[in-house]
Design an enzyme around this catalytic site. Structure first.
Site, PDB file in Angstrom:
ATOM      1  N   GLU A  67      33.800  42.234  25.046  1.00  0.00           N
ATOM      2  CA  GLU A  67      32.542  41.508  25.187  1.00  0.00           C
ATOM      3  C   GLU A  67      31.373  42.455  25.420  1.00  0.00           C
ATOM      4  O   GLU A  67      31.535  43.524  26.011  1.00  0.00           O
ATOM      5  CB  GLU A  67      32.649  40.530  26.368  1.00  0.00           C
ATOM      6  N   CYS A 121      24.671  45.303  28.130  1.00  0.00           N
ATOM      7  CA  CYS A 121      25.835  45.730  28.906  1.00  0.00           C
ATOM      8  C   CYS A 121      26.967  45.971  27.908  1.00  0.00           C
ATOM      9  O   CYS A 121      27.412  45.054  27.219  1.00  0.00           O
ATOM     10  CB  CYS A 121      26.179  44.628  29.916  1.00  0.00           C
ATOM     11  N   CYS A 164      41.231  47.142  31.211  1.00  0.00           N
ATOM     12  CA  CYS A 164      41.009  48.287  32.106  1.00  0.00           C
ATOM     13  C   CYS A 164      42.267  48.501  32.939  1.00  0.00           C
ATOM     14  O   CYS A 164      42.915  47.542  33.354  1.00  0.00           O
ATOM     15  CB  CYS A 164      39.810  48.021  33.017  1.00  0.00           C
ATOM     16  N   CYS A 196      40.712  46.768  39.797  1.00  0.00           N
ATOM     17  CA  CYS A 196      39.895  46.388  40.955  1.00  0.00           C
ATOM     18  C   CYS A 196      40.108  44.888  41.204  1.00  0.00           C
ATOM     19  O   CYS A 196      40.066  44.092  40.258  1.00  0.00           O
ATOM     20  CB  CYS A 196      38.419  46.674  40.689  1.00  0.00           C
ATOM     21  N   CYS A 225      37.660  41.995  39.860  1.00  0.00           N
ATOM     22  CA  CYS A 225      37.140  42.120  38.497  1.00  0.00           C
ATOM     23  C   CYS A 225      38.046  41.425  37.490  1.00  0.00           C
ATOM     24  O   CYS A 225      39.251  41.690  37.435  1.00  0.00           O
ATOM     25  CB  CYS A 225      37.017  43.601  38.154  1.00  0.00           C
ATOM     26  N   GLU A 263      36.562  51.321  32.186  1.00  0.00           N
ATOM     27  CA  GLU A 263      35.998  52.431  32.952  1.00  0.00           C
ATOM     28  C   GLU A 263      35.536  53.494  31.941  1.00  0.00           C
ATOM     29  O   GLU A 263      36.364  54.152  31.299  1.00  0.00           O
ATOM     30  CB  GLU A 263      37.067  53.006  33.904  1.00  0.00           C
ATOM     31  N   HIS A 321      31.371  49.379  46.558  1.00  0.00           N
ATOM     32  CA  HIS A 321      31.929  48.081  46.970  1.00  0.00           C
ATOM     33  C   HIS A 321      32.592  48.043  48.344  1.00  0.00           C
ATOM     34  O   HIS A 321      33.111  46.985  48.744  1.00  0.00           O
ATOM     35  CB  HIS A 321      32.917  47.554  45.922  1.00  0.00           C
ATOM     36  N   ASN A 348      30.839  37.057  41.592  1.00  0.00           N
ATOM     37  CA  ASN A 348      30.880  35.926  40.661  1.00  0.00           C
ATOM     38  C   ASN A 348      32.322  35.426  40.546  1.00  0.00           C
ATOM     39  O   ASN A 348      33.163  36.122  39.975  1.00  0.00           O
ATOM     40  CB  ASN A 348      30.402  36.360  39.274  1.00  0.00           C
ATOM     41  N   CYS A 385      28.358  39.620  36.023  1.00  0.00           N
ATOM     42  CA  CYS A 385      29.081  40.836  36.401  1.00  0.00           C
ATOM     43  C   CYS A 385      30.493  40.532  36.861  1.00  0.00           C
ATOM     44  O   CYS A 385      30.708  39.642  37.664  1.00  0.00           O
ATOM     45  CB  CYS A 385      28.344  41.529  37.526  1.00  0.00           C
TER      46      CYS A 385
END
Ligand code: SF4
Length: 381
Positions: free
Chosen positions: A95, A108, A115, A119, A122, A170, A225, A301, A344
């Site tokens: 995306e 973005c 990935c 995390c 995410c 990443e 974070h 989110n 995000c």
């Protein structure tokens, strides 16, 4: 550059194009001509490159190609943002998101399909890793967005002014392709984006950050974070390998190598009951006391595969206030494109891909016995 497939000119830097034209017995300045056709005029048909001889065009057609990722779907948001799903050569779908703001248009960009870094907050991390994107597939996202926005048309509608490598993946784990793509984005014969308008966002791949200065002078954002190693390791497994002190030292070294006075952005996703307590803000202020930076707070989110929750607006403003009182420049990212799943941390590719990879991820998580439920350690501020 010799591959079994004709070379895709879309992802080649000016230096690589010059080499290619020299190998074809042509003058190196052809590189600039072709770059302008592709990246400034949006022309990907060799026959339309009218200042290039017919003979050379035929040579290019037989030895090279200009191929873009296929656009699978387009999701315009009510707030003017737009998400596109594209299919890359591996068959994966990734995306890219356009975010219009006053005076600028930010894209973005994704650097990997999925990935590997997992995390816990995410959506991309929940998929596991599929493949690295090629330089052409990364630059192709910028080309596609500009084309969709009308930036190549004679009327030159608004195009992309800023790129953030904050989509799926990443970036520094796909180092060579990302560096090649960035060099095209910043080339004056292509998109001519300035070093301040291209941002690499990293979760902290320290050896790659240390290599950055040899390859680029783009801006950098750090996904932090958490204000301490214990909490960061719980929500970002990469911290077990490269703890905060090493990460900040590598970022400082990169910033010190730049001739201008730029500072990195520290990204901090606020997750209710996990890292959004006042004490976390005070700890963060202490951690970054002698580290020049801006801090960007991102209210989490929610997405379907996560139990984490968005913090209250009171928590966000308390957190911000503590950092501002400590002297930091703090922004709070407004949630954009929430209605199309493009905010995000929500980027996941298409539904079929998401389901397949999520199942695999959950199976792996089951095997490793990983459990994030114990992360809800603090009360809402
Ligand atoms: S936040 Fe970035 S590094 Fe972490 S899992 Fe998601 S895409 Fe990967």
């Amino acid at each position: 550059m010799t591959t079994s497939e004709p070379t895709n000119l879309l992802g080649l830097s000016r230096a690589e194009l010059k080499t290619l034209f020299t190998e074809l017995g042509e003058k190196p300045f052809r590189a600039e001509q072709v770059m302008k056709w592709i990246h400034q005029r949006g022309v990907i048909d060799f026959d339309s490159m009218t200042d290039i001889s017919k003979k050379l065009r035929e040579q290019l057609k037989s030895a090279t190609r200009i191929s873009l990722p296929k656009v699978i779907a387009e999701y315009p948001s009510e707030d003017g943002s737009c998400k596109w799903i594209i299919e890359v050569a591996s068959g994966s779908r990734v995306e890219m998101v356009f975010i219009p703001e006053a005076g600028r248009g930010t894209l973005c960009v994704s650097s990997q399909a999925g990935c590997s870094l997992d995390c816990s907050f995410c959506a991309t991390g929940k998929q596991g890793f599929d493949s690295n994107l090629s330089a052409a597939e990364i630059v192709g996202q910028l080309w596609i967005a500009n084309e969709k926005l009308g930036a190549f048309s004679p009327e030159q509608k608004r195009g992309i002014s800023n790129v953030v490598m904050m989509g799926m993946g990443e970036p520094l784990l796909n180092f060579d392709n990302v560096m090649a793509a960035i060099s095209v984005m910043m080339d004056d014969c292509a998109y001519g984006l300035s070093k301040r308008k291209v941002t690499i966002s990293t979760s902290g791949v320290v050896p790659a950050i240390r290599r950055l200065k040899e390859h680029t002078d783009a801006s950098i954002a750090v996904s932090l974070h958490a204000p301490n190693d214990q909490l960061r390791s719980e929500i970002m497994p990469i911290n077990n390998r490269y703890p905060i002190a090493e990460l900040l030292a590598a970022v400082r070294e990169y910033m010190d190598s730049l001739p201008d006075r730029r500072v990195p952005v520290i990204e901090y996703t606020l997750i209710k009951g996990v890292n959004d307590h006042r004490q976390h803000a005070r700890e963060l202020a202490e951690l970054l006391r002698d580290f020049p930076c801006k801090i960007n707070l991102i209210p989490f989110n929610p997405f379907s595969l996560s139990d984490f929750q968005r913090p209250s607006s009171t928590s966000v403003s308390n957190f911000r206030h503590i950092l501002q009182e400590a002297g930091f420049t703090v922004t709070v990212r407004t949630t954009r494109a929430d209605d199309i799943g493009a905010a995000c941390g929500q980027l996941v590719g298409d539904i079929a891909d998401r389901t397949r990879r999520s199942e695999r991820h959950l199976a792996n998580a089951g095997k490793s016995g990983r459990n994030t439920a114990n992360l809800a350690v603090s009360a809402d501020s």
